[in-house]
Design a protein around this motif. Structure first.
Motif, short mmCIF file in Angstrom:
data_model
loop_
_atom_site.label_atom_id
_atom_site.label_comp_id
_atom_site.label_asym_id
_atom_site.label_seq_id
_atom_site.Cartn_x
_atom_site.Cartn_y
_atom_site.Cartn_z
N UNK A 405 -95.91 -18.61 -49.81
CA UNK A 405 -94.73 -19.46 -49.71
C UNK A 405 -94.48 -19.94 -48.28
N UNK A 406 -95.30 -19.52 -47.33
CA UNK A 406 -95.11 -19.96 -45.94
C UNK A 406 -95.73 -21.34 -45.77
N UNK A 407 -94.96 -22.26 -45.19
CA UNK A 407 -95.42 -23.63 -44.99
C UNK A 407 -95.39 -23.97 -43.50
N UNK A 408 -96.46 -24.59 -43.01
CA UNK A 408 -96.53 -25.00 -41.60
C UNK A 408 -96.42 -26.52 -41.47
N UNK A 409 -95.87 -27.16 -42.47
CA UNK A 409 -95.73 -28.63 -42.45
C UNK A 409 -94.89 -29.09 -41.26
N UNK A 410 -95.42 -30.05 -40.54
CA UNK A 410 -94.75 -30.69 -39.39
C UNK A 410 -94.52 -29.75 -38.22
N UNK A 411 -95.11 -28.54 -38.24
CA UNK A 411 -94.93 -27.64 -37.11
C UNK A 411 -95.63 -28.22 -35.88
N UNK A 412 -94.98 -28.17 -34.71
CA UNK A 412 -95.60 -28.72 -33.49
C UNK A 412 -96.74 -27.82 -33.01
N UNK A 413 -97.60 -28.34 -32.12
CA UNK A 413 -98.71 -27.52 -31.62
C UNK A 413 -98.24 -26.43 -30.66
N UNK A 414 -99.04 -25.36 -30.58
CA UNK A 414 -98.85 -24.32 -29.58
C UNK A 414 -99.79 -24.59 -28.42
N UNK A 415 -99.49 -24.01 -27.26
CA UNK A 415 -100.35 -24.18 -26.09
C UNK A 415 -101.17 -22.92 -25.86
N UNK A 416 -102.45 -23.11 -25.55
CA UNK A 416 -103.32 -21.98 -25.24
C UNK A 416 -104.44 -22.44 -24.32
N UNK A 417 -104.96 -21.52 -23.55
CA UNK A 417 -106.16 -21.80 -22.76
C UNK A 417 -107.26 -20.81 -23.11
N UNK A 418 -107.16 -20.24 -24.31
CA UNK A 418 -108.18 -19.30 -24.77
C UNK A 418 -109.45 -20.06 -25.13
N UNK A 419 -110.59 -19.50 -24.75
CA UNK A 419 -111.87 -20.05 -25.13
C UNK A 419 -112.31 -19.51 -26.48
N UNK A 420 -113.60 -19.58 -26.80
CA UNK A 420 -114.10 -19.02 -28.06
C UNK A 420 -113.75 -17.54 -28.19
N UNK A 421 -113.34 -17.14 -29.40
CA UNK A 421 -112.88 -15.77 -29.65
C UNK A 421 -113.89 -15.08 -30.56
N UNK A 422 -114.36 -13.94 -30.10
CA UNK A 422 -115.29 -13.13 -30.89
C UNK A 422 -114.52 -11.96 -31.48
N UNK A 423 -114.66 -11.76 -32.80
CA UNK A 423 -113.94 -10.70 -33.49
C UNK A 423 -114.85 -9.50 -33.69
N UNK A 424 -114.32 -8.31 -33.48
CA UNK A 424 -115.05 -7.06 -33.69
C UNK A 424 -114.36 -6.26 -34.78
N UNK A 425 -115.11 -5.73 -35.70
CA UNK A 425 -114.52 -4.95 -36.78
C UNK A 425 -113.95 -5.86 -37.86
#
Length: 675
Positions: A405-425
């Motif tokens: 039921x969570x909707x992200x319609x029309x939500x503005x962008x967030x700011x980040x300077x993160x590069x590629x993310x590698x997930x472990x586990x």
């Protein structure tokens, strides 16, 4: 056709004739019928080419008669059920009138909580939204002249007050008042204000608004009951001028569970409507508070937005903590929110690692990525990338808790300077990143938690803008706050992820849309839309058992329980041919807001009519309404002219004629040896 175009056509004829005369009569010595045919063909081809260049057009006028719209808006709620015969008779009289049909385009709609075309009237809807009916009519008929005939008692139970909305000048409203217009003496409980939650042994506030309609001087006792036991009472004085009073008291939460709060006011002598002398609300008493530590070394609007959102549920308290705070102040924290961590967070991370406390890490442009990579084992982020805007995309296959039921319609962008993310586990994305409309491989919000310790990571700042946008979208923060609440519930829960998740309320108001929703995932934790979910509901008071299949709606299953009678119920949700099931309890209150009104609200309907240049009528004055509508010169049909610019010659036909003329000319010249 314009004069300039006519002159160009005449000039084209002259030019074509001159060229033909020069070619066939000035240069050619041979005369006869053959030359005349050839010159005619050449004239046709030259004139056709020139005509294409001129491209003459003319204006074609079309006239049509446009009638005004007569829209019949019928209240389909239970408050006018006793007047159903009058409503149907009025509709028939207006809809079948030859005079109105000749002047208007007539259509009919019914409204209650929803708005729909009038196919059948049931008078069973539990809410009335007059504003929605007027707004939808305005949207459908746009800028065309429209008369809205509103058949209602004028009592609205949900939505914005229709008296305060601003309608377009093209929409005029003529209400027909339905129901009893007599004003009776009445005392009632108008509203109860209380918190949805309280903590065990704490006092929770109860506030009630008591209103009186009448011109007598009276004294009435108001009582407050909790689970049927009287906790407070107060005697109130009312008169024609002092017709509204507020009582306030604090009640101690003595035991955990859902508690019924009933406010009751003594009835008047010979009072006609005693149903509104009593009203109930519910509060859930819980025995503990979740303490959340929000750790930050910077000031940012996200901190305030998160605190507000989390503390909507009074089970949770948020403490804003400096990274360098004394360790003793960390001991009672159940969940840590680590906002843009840097090297100053070292002692906090040491404490978290030692105590195995759950965490939500929120990163942004001031995050120390090298430090973050060194203090946790779930992710590795490349740094040195520029600041960029990222939009969210919901992962509909997320399985750890229900986000359908969570909707992200029309939500503005967030700011980040993160590069590629590698997930472990074993990590799972709730939200994914989208940059400039392109889905990228980076997650925006992920969670882990196969063991007793659970962690979540949010890669972007300016979350506060989402909460603001949610208010713009829906005029409340519910969608966003519920999403944050589910993350907090997950981080404070020690259960492993479940393939079957059920979402329901402990108490449903009788006038609301009652729903139970469920999500089920297959072995790969992908939403299984082919699953068959069965719900078994038992009325705890009567023992009546009911089995109902849950219906698939988008990416979740739904069970409508609005047809259940008020009472206490137990339920079991199970997946057919599988060993997964969930059980619970809920109550449906005996409350019908439509029964709160005794008389039609003629004053508000009259003010609405006046604002829209209309007029209020009563159900026995339908003939007078028809006469006014027929004789109103402002509503006469209008003749409209449409100008269409049409090419004089179809260019495809003209090209064919030119090609045919040149072809015949070529063959004739070749045949007679003139080439």
């Amino acid at each position: 056709m314009q004069t300039q175009t006519v002159l160009f056509i005449i000039l084209a004829v002259i030019v074509a004739l001159i060229l033909v005369l020069v070619q066939y009569y000035h240069r050619q010595k041979t005369k006869g019928k053959t030359i005349m045919v050839l010159s005619f063909l050449r004239f046709i081809s030259i004139f056709g080419v020139l005509l294409l260049l001129i491209n003459p057009k003319f204006i074609q006028n079309q006239y049509q008669i446009e009638k005004a719209n007569l829209v019949l808006l019928v209240d389909n709620s239970s408050s006018v059920k006793n007047e159903s015969n009058i409503i149907k008779k009025t509709l028939e009289e207006l809809g079948s009138s030859k005079e109105l049909k000749s002047k208007f385009n007539i259509s009919a709609y019914s409204f209650g909580e929803s708005f729909r075309a009038k196919d059948s009237l049931t008078f069973l809807e539990k809410n009335t939204n007059i504003t929605k009916a007027l707004r939808t009519t305005e949207d459908i008929y746009g800028r065309t002249t429209t008369v809205g005939v509103l058949l209602t008692d004028g009592n609205q139970t949900i939505g914005r007050d229709y008296e305060n909305i601003k309608l377009k000048k093209e929409l005029r409203v003529f209400p027909i008042c339905i129901g009893d217009t007599t004003v009776y003496e009445d005392v009632r409980v108008e509203q109860i204000n209380t918190n949805p939650y309280s903590f065990l042994n704490n006092k929770f506030p109860v506030e009630a608004v008591i209103n009186y309609d009448g011109n007598s001087n009276i004294n009435k006792t108001v009582s407050v009951f909790v689970d049927g036991k009287k906790e407070y009472q107060e005697k109130l004085y009312f008169s024609e001028k002092e017709n509204s009073k507020i009582i306030q008291t604090n009640v101690t939460a003595k035991s955990i569970g859902v508690k019924s709060i009933t406010i009751s006011v003594e009835t008047l002598k010979n009072e006609k409507n005693e149903f509104n002398n009593k009203k109930s609300a519910y509060i859930e008493v819980i025995d503990e508070t979740t303490k959340i530590g929000l750790v930050s070394s910077i000031l940012h609007p996200d901190i305030g937005a998160l605190k507000k959102s989390i503390e909507v549920n009074e089970q949770r308290q948020v403490f804003i903590i400096s990274p360098n705070t004394d360790k003793s102040s960390l001991e009672n924290i159940d969940v840590f929110i680590l906002y843009q961590p840097n090297s100053s967070f070292t002692q906090v991370y040491d404490f978290i690692s030692k105590k195995k406390v759950h965490t939500l890490t929120i990163s942004g442009i001031k995050t120390d990525w090298r430090f973050l990579n060194s203090v946790q084992r779930h992710i590795a982020i490349k740094n040195g990338y520029p600041i960029q805007d990222v939009l969210p995309k919901l992962n509909s296959s997320f399985s750890k808790f229900d986000v359908s039921e969570f909707s992200v319609n029309d939500y503005p962008p967030l700011e980040t300077n993160a590069g590629p993310i590698t997930l472990h586990g074993k990590m799972e994305s709730i939200l994914k990143m989208t940059i400039k409309g392109v889905d990228i491989d980076n997650p925006l919000l992920i969670v882990s938690g196969e063991t007793a310790r659970k962690d979540a990571y949010w890669f972007g700042e300016n979350i506060w803008k989402w909460r603001v946008q949610e208010y713009r979208n829906s005029k409340d923060f519910k969608n966003f706050d519920d999403f944050i609440a589910k993350i907090m519930v997950y981080l404070t829960s020690y259960k492993n992820k479940n393939r079957l998740n059920v979402d329901y309320k402990s108490v449903y108001q009788g006038s609301n849309n009652e729903k139970i929703t469920a999500t089920y995932f297959d072995e790969s934790f992908t939403f299984d839309s082919n699953a068959k979910i069965m719900a078994t509901i038992i009325n705890k008071e009567t023992g009546v058992k009911k089995e109902v299949p849950m219906l698939l709606v988008s990416n979740f299953f739904e069970l409508d329980i609005s047809n259940l009678t008020p009472g206490k119920y137990s339920f079991n949700i199970s997946v057919l041919d599988k060993s997964y099931s969930k059980s619970g309890f809920f109550s449906i209150t005996d409350f019908d807001v439509e029964k709160q009104f005794l008389s039609a609200n003629t004053k508000k309907l009259e003010r609405l009519a006046s604002k829209t240049n209309g007029r209020l009528f009563f159900s026995n004055k339908t003939t007078e309404l028809k006469k006014q509508l027929v004789e109103d010169n402002a509503l006469l049909p209008v003749q409209k002219k449409t100008e269409n610019i049409v090419p004089l010659v179809d260019f495809r036909i003209l090209l064919g004629i030119i090609a045919l003329a040149l072809t015949i000319e070529w063959f004739l010249r070749k045949y007679y040896g003139l080439i």
